[in-house]
Motif scaffolding. Structure first.
Motif, PDB file in Angstrom:
ATOM      1  N   THR A  57       0.838  -1.203   0.000  1.00 40.15           N
ATOM      2  CA  THR A  57       0.000   0.000   0.000  1.00 40.15           C
ATOM      3  C   THR A  57       0.871   1.251   0.000  1.00 40.15           C
ATOM      4  O   THR A  57       1.989   1.256   0.514  1.00 40.15           O
ATOM      5  CB  THR A  57      -0.933   0.056   1.232  1.00 40.15           C
ATOM      6  OG1 THR A  57      -0.140   0.037   2.422  1.00 40.15           O
ATOM      7  CG2 THR A  57      -1.904  -1.095   1.241  1.00 40.15           C
ATOM      8  N   VAL A  58       0.330   2.306  -0.586  1.00 36.17           N
ATOM      9  CA  VAL A  58       0.939   3.631  -0.557  1.00 36.17           C
ATOM     10  C   VAL A  58      -0.072   4.577   0.088  1.00 36.17           C
ATOM     11  O   VAL A  58      -1.208   4.685  -0.383  1.00 36.17           O
ATOM     12  CB  VAL A  58       1.293   4.128  -1.974  1.00 36.17           C
ATOM     13  CG1 VAL A  58       1.765   5.580  -1.923  1.00 36.17           C
ATOM     14  CG2 VAL A  58       2.363   3.240  -2.594  1.00 36.17           C
ATOM     15  N   THR A  59       0.339   5.228   1.169  1.00 39.88           N
ATOM     16  CA  THR A  59      -0.534   6.170   1.867  1.00 39.88           C
ATOM     17  C   THR A  59       0.005   7.577   1.701  1.00 39.88           C
ATOM     18  O   THR A  59       1.157   7.852   2.059  1.00 39.88           O
ATOM     19  CB  THR A  59      -0.641   5.832   3.362  1.00 39.88           C
ATOM     20  OG1 THR A  59      -1.155   4.497   3.508  1.00 39.88           O
ATOM     21  CG2 THR A  59      -1.570   6.813   4.068  1.00 39.88           C
ATOM     22  N   VAL A  60      -0.809   8.451   1.137  1.00 38.75           N
ATOM     23  CA  VAL A  60      -0.456   9.855   0.964  1.00 38.75           C
ATOM     24  C   VAL A  60      -1.289  10.686   1.928  1.00 38.75           C
ATOM     25  O   VAL A  60      -2.524  10.612   1.912  1.00 38.75           O
ATOM     26  CB  VAL A  60      -0.692  10.322  -0.488  1.00 38.75           C
ATOM     27  CG1 VAL A  60      -0.326  11.796  -0.640  1.00 38.75           C
ATOM     28  CG2 VAL A  60       0.122   9.472  -1.454  1.00 38.75           C
ATOM     29  N   SER A  61      -0.616  11.443   2.775  1.00 37.32           N
ATOM     30  CA  SER A  61      -1.295  12.225   3.819  1.00 37.32           C
ATOM     31  C   SER A  61      -1.031  13.716   3.640  1.00 37.32           C
ATOM     32  O   SER A  61      -0.062  14.120   2.983  1.00 37.32           O
ATOM     33  CB  SER A  61      -0.814  11.792   5.209  1.00 37.32           C
ATOM     34  OG  SER A  61      -1.032  10.418   5.425  1.00 37.32           O
ATOM     35  N   ASP A  62      -1.889  14.509   4.236  1.00 37.13           N
ATOM     36  CA  ASP A  62      -1.687  15.967   4.306  1.00 37.13           C
ATOM     37  C   ASP A  62      -1.649  16.352   5.775  1.00 37.13           C
ATOM     38  O   ASP A  62      -2.686  16.425   6.439  1.00 37.13           O
ATOM     39  CB  ASP A  62      -2.812  16.702   3.591  1.00 37.13           C
ATOM     40  CG  ASP A  62      -2.734  18.209   3.787  1.00 37.13           C
ATOM     41  OD1 ASP A  62      -1.631  18.715   4.072  1.00 37.13           O
ATOM     42  OD2 ASP A  62      -3.780  18.881   3.662  1.00 37.13           O
ATOM     43  N   THR A  63      -0.443  16.585   6.291  1.00 34.25           N
ATOM     44  CA  THR A  63      -0.297  16.994   7.694  1.00 34.25           C
ATOM     45  C   THR A  63       0.307  18.393   7.797  1.00 34.25           C
ATOM     46  O   THR A  63       0.676  18.827   8.880  1.00 34.25           O
ATOM     47  CB  THR A  63       0.593  15.995   8.460  1.00 34.25           C
ATOM     48  OG1 THR A  63       1.905  15.969   7.864  1.00 34.25           O
ATOM     49  CG2 THR A  63      -0.002  14.595   8.415  1.00 34.25           C
ATOM     50  N   THR A  64       0.402  19.088   6.666  1.00 37.29           N
ATOM     51  CA  THR A  64       1.024  20.411   6.645  1.00 37.29           C
ATOM     52  C   THR A  64      -0.052  21.485   6.803  1.00 37.29           C
ATOM     53  O   THR A  64      -1.017  21.525   6.037  1.00 37.29           O
ATOM     54  CB  THR A  64       1.778  20.650   5.331  1.00 37.29           C
ATOM     55  OG1 THR A  64       2.759  19.614   5.173  1.00 37.29           O
ATOM     56  CG2 THR A  64       2.479  21.997   5.334  1.00 37.29           C
TER      57      THR A  64
END
Length: 206
Positions: A57-64
């Motif tokens: 799996t590839v997980t792309v997050s937005d924590t910025t």
């Protein structure tokens, strides 16, 4: 991985390989290296020409958090005791992915700022729930004239007792363009016992 745009990000990974009894066999995957992966979790499935599968799996997050641009600190002079109305330049915000709402400040441009230091806090939230904040200060200096206190001239008196003398002095008054709310009051009143030597009388009006 951390998203680099509202589309997610380009993800590169080594080409999967498979072997059988030594020689390599063909592997095809549901996603190619260099593809754009959107926010969230994406499963990559790879399969050999014989039907054997594996994946990851590839997980792309937005924590910025959003980046907020605020004005430089502002100095202003107030000519009335209440303070002064201050209009400041527009505040803006940007986000790697997407803003959920416009930037807002707890004190808006065009508000009445009281005398002293006023910290303005501006906030923006993105669609991932990250909150960005930035502040600037509006310092208001009073140009309101101080009350004028009318004091007696310096007084010289002869001692009448060994401790000094009881001295009466003229009434102290104060004037101000906005009126006097308190005083004048003095730290030694007329008729007090003044010791031998020099005594400074301090009077205050508000």
């Amino acid at each position: 991985l951390e998203a680099t745009s509202n589309n997610g990000m380009v993800v590169n990974f080594p080409t999967p390989t498979a072997t059988k009894n030594g020689p390599r066999i063909t592997v095809t995957c549901s996603h190619d290296s260099g593809s754009v992966f959107t926010l969230g979790t994406t499963q990559i499935i790879c399969q050999t020409d014989e039907g054997r599968t594996s994946g990851w799996t590839v997980t792309v997050s937005d924590t910025t958090a959003p980046s907020i641009t605020v004005p430089s600190n502002i100095d202003a002079n107030a000519s009335v005791p209440q303070g002064i109305v201050v209009e400041y330049p527009a505040v803006s915000a940007t986000d790697i992915v997407e803003l959920a709402n416009p930037v807002s400040c707890d004190v808006g441009s065009g508000a009445l700022f009281p005398i002293g230091e006023n910290v303005v806090t501006c906030t923006a939230t993105d669609t991932s729930g990250n909150i960005g904040t930035s502040t600037f200060t509006v310092t208001v200096i009073s140009d309101v004239p101080l009350p004028v206190i009318n004091m007696p001239d310096d007084i010289t008196a002869d001692a009448t007792i060994k401790d000094g003398a009881y001295v009466d002095y003229p009434t102290v008054t104060a004037t101000d363009s906005l009126g006097i709310s308190d005083g004048p009051t003095c730290d030694a009143v007329s008729g007090d016992l003044f010791n031998v030597g020099s005594t400074t009388v301090t009077c205050t009006a508000t």
